[in-house]
Design a protein around this motif. Structure first.
Motif, PDB file in Angstrom:
ATOM      1  N   GLY A  40      32.905  11.322  56.302  1.00 33.42           N
ATOM      2  CA  GLY A  40      33.237  12.743  56.331  1.00 33.42           C
ATOM      3  C   GLY A  40      33.079  13.401  54.977  1.00 33.42           C
ATOM      4  N   MET A  41      33.492  12.689  53.932  1.00 29.83           N
ATOM      5  CA  MET A  41      33.370  13.238  52.581  1.00 29.83           C
ATOM      6  C   MET A  41      31.905  13.464  52.220  1.00 29.83           C
ATOM      7  SD  MET A  41      35.174  14.196  49.891  1.00 29.83           S
ATOM      8  CE  MET A  41      36.760  13.347  49.885  1.00 29.83           C
ATOM      9  N   GLY A  42      31.042  12.512  52.574  1.00 25.26           N
ATOM     10  CA  GLY A  42      29.617  12.664  52.285  1.00 25.26           C
ATOM     11  C   GLY A  42      29.011  13.850  53.012  1.00 25.26           C
ATOM     12  N   LEU A  43      29.349  14.006  54.302  1.00 25.09           N
ATOM     13  CA  LEU A  43      28.849  15.136  55.073  1.00 25.09           C
ATOM     14  C   LEU A  43      29.358  16.460  54.510  1.00 25.09           C
ATOM     15  CD1 LEU A  43      29.312  13.723  58.701  1.00 25.09           C
ATOM     16  CD2 LEU A  43      27.142  14.069  57.498  1.00 25.09           C
ATOM     17  N   ALA A  44      30.640  16.495  54.143  1.00 21.67           N
ATOM     18  CA  ALA A  44      31.237  17.730  53.644  1.00 21.67           C
ATOM     19  C   ALA A  44      30.668  18.128  52.286  1.00 21.67           C
ATOM     20  CB  ALA A  44      32.755  17.572  53.552  1.00 21.67           C
ATOM     21  N   THR A  45      30.427  17.147  51.418  1.00 20.28           N
ATOM     22  CA  THR A  45      29.872  17.444  50.101  1.00 20.28           C
ATOM     23  C   THR A  45      28.485  18.081  50.241  1.00 20.28           C
ATOM     24  OG1 THR A  45      31.076  15.588  49.147  1.00 20.28           O
ATOM     25  CG2 THR A  45      29.257  16.464  47.867  1.00 20.28           C
ATOM     26  N   PHE A  46      27.672  17.530  51.169  1.00 27.26           N
ATOM     27  CA  PHE A  46      26.353  18.123  51.425  1.00 27.26           C
ATOM     28  C   PHE A  46      26.509  19.534  51.994  1.00 27.26           C
ATOM     29  CE2 PHE A  46      23.160  18.999  54.721  1.00 27.26           C
ATOM     30  CZ  PHE A  46      22.015  19.078  53.929  1.00 27.26           C
ATOM     31  N   LEU A  47      27.405  19.686  52.976  1.00 28.97           N
ATOM     32  CA  LEU A  47      27.612  20.976  53.625  1.00 28.97           C
ATOM     33  C   LEU A  47      28.158  22.012  52.647  1.00 28.97           C
ATOM     34  CD1 LEU A  47      27.438  22.378  56.388  1.00 28.97           C
ATOM     35  CD2 LEU A  47      29.785  21.642  56.827  1.00 28.97           C
ATOM     36  N   SER A  48      28.958  21.567  51.687  1.00 29.29           N
ATOM     37  CA  SER A  48      29.546  22.466  50.700  1.00 29.29           C
ATOM     38  C   SER A  48      28.476  23.232  49.937  1.00 29.29           C
ATOM     39  CB  SER A  48      30.419  21.669  49.723  1.00 29.29           C
ATOM     40  OG  SER A  48      30.929  22.494  48.705  1.00 29.29           O
ATOM     41  N   GLY A  49      27.451  22.519  49.476  1.00 33.64           N
ATOM     42  CA  GLY A  49      26.376  23.178  48.732  1.00 33.64           C
ATOM     43  C   GLY A  49      25.612  24.169  49.593  1.00 33.64           C
ATOM     44  N   VAL A  50      25.384  23.822  50.867  1.00 31.53           N
ATOM     45  CA  VAL A  50      24.661  24.710  51.778  1.00 31.53           C
ATOM     46  C   VAL A  50      25.447  25.994  52.023  1.00 31.53           C
ATOM     47  CG1 VAL A  50      23.731  24.941  54.116  1.00 31.53           C
ATOM     48  CG2 VAL A  50      23.482  22.781  52.876  1.00 31.53           C
ATOM     49  N   LEU A  51      26.746  25.851  52.320  1.00 27.42           N
ATOM     50  CA  LEU A  51      27.592  27.018  52.597  1.00 27.42           C
ATOM     51  C   LEU A  51      27.790  27.870  51.348  1.00 27.42           C
ATOM     52  CD1 LEU A  51      30.324  25.336  54.844  1.00 27.42           C
ATOM     53  CD2 LEU A  51      28.439  26.805  55.586  1.00 27.42           C
ATOM     54  N   TYR A  52      27.940  27.217  50.192  1.00 30.59           N
ATOM     55  CA  TYR A  52      28.142  27.942  48.936  1.00 30.59           C
ATOM     56  C   TYR A  52      26.932  28.822  48.626  1.00 30.59           C
ATOM     57  CZ  TYR A  52      28.821  28.755  43.928  1.00 30.59           C
ATOM     58  OH  TYR A  52      28.960  29.334  42.697  1.00 30.59           O
ATOM     59  N   ALA A  53      25.733  28.343  48.951  1.00 29.12           N
ATOM     60  CA  ALA A  53      24.516  29.117  48.703  1.00 29.12           C
ATOM     61  C   ALA A  53      24.480  30.390  49.549  1.00 29.12           C
ATOM     62  CB  ALA A  53      23.276  28.269  48.980  1.00 29.12           C
ATOM     63  N   VAL A  54      25.168  30.371  50.708  1.00 28.59           N
ATOM     64  CA  VAL A  54      25.228  31.552  51.567  1.00 28.59           C
ATOM     65  C   VAL A  54      26.303  32.504  51.066  1.00 28.59           C
ATOM     66  CG1 VAL A  54      25.593  32.390  53.923  1.00 28.59           C
ATOM     67  CG2 VAL A  54      24.418  30.207  53.537  1.00 28.59           C
ATOM     68  N   ASN A  55      27.529  32.013  51.013  1.00 23.01           N
ATOM     69  CA  ASN A  55      28.658  32.822  50.534  1.00 23.01           C
ATOM     70  C   ASN A  55      29.865  31.909  50.390  1.00 23.01           C
ATOM     71  OD1 ASN A  55      31.082  34.641  50.611  1.00 23.01           O
ATOM     72  ND2 ASN A  55      29.507  36.221  50.834  1.00 23.01           N
ATOM     73  N   ILE A  56      30.636  32.082  49.314  1.00 19.00           N
ATOM     74  CA  ILE A  56      31.791  31.222  49.055  1.00 19.00           C
ATOM     75  C   ILE A  56      32.800  31.297  50.194  1.00 19.00           C
ATOM     76  CG2 ILE A  56      32.998  33.032  47.770  1.00 19.00           C
ATOM     77  CD1 ILE A  56      33.123  29.256  47.005  1.00 19.00           C
ATOM     78  N   ARG A  57      32.870  32.444  50.876  1.00 17.07           N
ATOM     79  CA  ARG A  57      33.835  32.599  51.964  1.00 17.07           C
ATOM     80  C   ARG A  57      33.526  31.655  53.126  1.00 17.07           C
ATOM     81  NH1 ARG A  57      34.064  38.091  50.021  1.00 17.07           N
ATOM     82  NH2 ARG A  57      36.243  38.739  49.744  1.00 17.07           N
ATOM     83  N   TRP A  58      32.253  31.302  53.323  1.00 15.35           N
ATOM     84  CA  TRP A  58      31.896  30.357  54.368  1.00 15.35           C
ATOM     85  C   TRP A  58      32.524  28.982  54.122  1.00 15.35           C
ATOM     86  CZ3 TRP A  58      28.943  30.640  58.870  1.00 15.35           C
ATOM     87  CH2 TRP A  58      28.382  31.893  59.145  1.00 15.35           C
ATOM     88  N   VAL A  59      32.624  28.602  52.855  1.00 11.60           N
ATOM     89  CA  VAL A  59      33.232  27.310  52.509  1.00 11.60           C
ATOM     90  C   VAL A  59      34.685  27.280  52.959  1.00 11.60           C
ATOM     91  CG1 VAL A  59      33.816  25.736  50.627  1.00 11.60           C
ATOM     92  CG2 VAL A  59      31.675  27.031  50.550  1.00 11.60           C
ATOM     93  N   PHE A  60      35.426  28.335  52.622  1.00 11.18           N
ATOM     94  CA  PHE A  60      36.847  28.376  52.977  1.00 11.18           C
ATOM     95  C   PHE A  60      37.039  28.541  54.490  1.00 11.18           C
ATOM     96  CE2 PHE A  60      36.854  30.487  48.643  1.00 11.18           C
ATOM     97  CZ  PHE A  60      37.107  29.298  47.975  1.00 11.18           C
ATOM     98  N   GLY A  61      36.153  29.314  55.131  1.00 11.45           N
ATOM     99  CA  GLY A  61      36.263  29.518  56.572  1.00 11.45           C
ATOM    100  C   GLY A  61      36.037  28.237  57.354  1.00 11.45           C
ATOM    101  N   VAL A  62      35.007  27.486  56.998  1.00 12.87           N
ATOM    102  CA  VAL A  62      34.729  26.222  57.687  1.00 12.87           C
ATOM    103  C   VAL A  62      35.838  25.211  57.418  1.00 12.87           C
ATOM    104  CG1 VAL A  62      33.148  24.257  57.795  1.00 12.87           C
ATOM    105  CG2 VAL A  62      32.244  26.581  57.753  1.00 12.87           C
ATOM    106  N   ALA A  63      36.339  25.162  56.173  1.00 12.03           N
ATOM    107  CA  ALA A  63      37.450  24.254  55.851  1.00 12.03           C
ATOM    108  C   ALA A  63      38.674  24.594  56.704  1.00 12.03           C
ATOM    109  CB  ALA A  63      37.797  24.343  54.369  1.00 12.03           C
TER     110      ALA A  63
END
Length: 382
Positions: free
Chosen positions: A137-160
């Motif tokens: 899960g940590m590996g998947l989330a770390t990858f997803l974090s960079g993808v969501l951050y590139a769109v908008n920081i709010r996406w990171v907090f929303g998905v979390a």
């Protein structure tokens, strides 16, 4: 694994929530909010210290209050702070809400670990299974974090937020209020009981502090070291992809070579600590990328052997009255190492340079292995 799938999924989702937010914290504070790196370091320190307090509180509430309500409390604090981060990702509110997030995360994490500790009595490899899924899960989330951050920081907090909401739904449906055994129902838990815990328990906690203090160098100061050698940030980040793949691939093999006995767990902890030690030794005078790949591989072997084993070993010192608190003390030891690791390593590097710092880390880990071979000795070893 199927019988405890709900419990394991909750552990995975909690770790995914951590993996989404923590990797982008320094980047966001420095690049978007225009804060100095030392300020970002202090925010992460506040997060870690809040998580320490949350771990202790969550363990105590789990053992002395109610199981599911402790999970709900931690989850509610996490969810509230994630919503506030989604709405107000601004300075200085980010620091305040990230600290609150760490506090709630500590409560929830210790409650989840406490529940796993109760279930582990009937499933000896449950902690190993949980650690495997957590790393995935940590590996998947770390990858997803960079993808969501590139769109908008709010996406990171929303998905979390959605991940933690799903975790709470599973807790509501799957988790149960487990009553203590009849012969322990009237025994009142007291913090004074910890003075009676054996030296073996406290040694493992001290070892976790040392391990995470060194581990954090890979998450912080090793990146600076690699950049000085002309190795790119992308290659540094890829090291953790390699590490995650190694852990996911090789950790299931543990059950084949080590049966779940205290003697085997002792040797797993000591052997893994030895791999941690050698990983720092491999960084001495490192100049090319394959040397860092070797170092992260040695670190992964230490992770697989030691960090998957310590929760189950600590659980051997617990009763039904204090299982969550015992796990909270182990989590607190790790959180303390993570909290002071970057600052300690940075100060040591400033004073003595990278090579001497790595040599000191090697020597301290080796000393702990030698001490552990005597302190963790069992009767069958004599």
């Amino acid at each position: 694994m199927r019988k405890n799938l709900g419990v394991l999924l909750v552990g995975m989702l909690v770790n995914m929530g951590i993996g989404l937010i923590m990797p982008i914290t320094t980047l966001y504070l420095h690049n978007q909010l225009q804060q100095k790196l030392v300020i970002a370091g202090n925010v992460l320190l506040a997060f870690s210290l809040a998580m320490v307090l949350g771990n202790l509180l969550g363990g105590w509430l789990f053992d002395n209050w109610r199981i599911k309500q402790t999970h709900y409390l931690g989850g509610a604090i996490v969810g509230l702070n994630l919503l506030l981060l989604f709405l107000f990702p601004l300075w200085p509110w980010y620091a305040l809400f990230a600290t609150g997030y760490g506090w709630g995360l500590g409560i929830l994490n210790s409650a989840v670990n406490g529940y796993i500790a109760l279930c582990q009595k009937h499933t000896p490899n449950l902690f190993t299974q949980e650690y495997w899924l957590a790393n995935l899960g940590m590996g998947l989330a770390t990858f997803l974090s960079g993808v969501l951050y590139a769109v908008n920081i709010r996406w990171v907090f929303g998905v979390a937020f959605l991940l933690f909401l799903l975790a709470l739904i599973i807790i509501k449906v799957v988790f149960q209020e487990i009553k203590p055994a009849v012969d322990q129902a009237n025994s009142k838990f007291s913090w004074r009981q910890f003075a009676l815990l054996p030296l073996k328990f406290w040694f493992i906690c001290c070892l976790l502090v040392i391990i995470w203090l060194g581990y954090e160098q890979w998450n912080s100061n090793v990146s600076v070291y690699m950049l000085q050698k002309g190795i790119s940030v992308q290659k540094y980040s890829f090291l953790f992809t390699i590490s995650t793949c190694e852990i996911v691939l090789f950790q299931p093999l543990l059950g084949i070579f080590f049966r779940p006995t205290f003697k085997n767990e002792k040797w797993r902890i000591l052997l893994g600590s030895g791999f941690f030690a050698v990983s720092y030794l491999s960084l001495l005078h490192a100049t090319v990328y394959p040397q860092f790949v070797l170092g992260i591989t040695l670190l992964s072997l230490g992770d697989i052997l030691t960090l998957t084993t310590t929760p189950a070993t600590l659980n051997r010192f617990a009763t039904d009255q204090n299982r969550a608190t015992i796990q909270a003390l182990g989590s607190t030891a790790g959180s303390l190492g993570r909290a002071v690791g970057p600052l300690f390593g940075g100060a040591l590097i400033e004073l003595s340079g990278f090579d001497l710092t790595f040599l000191i880390l090697f020597a301290v880990h080796l000393l702990m292995v030698l001490l552990g071979s005597f302190i963790l000795r069992t009767k069958s070893d004599r």
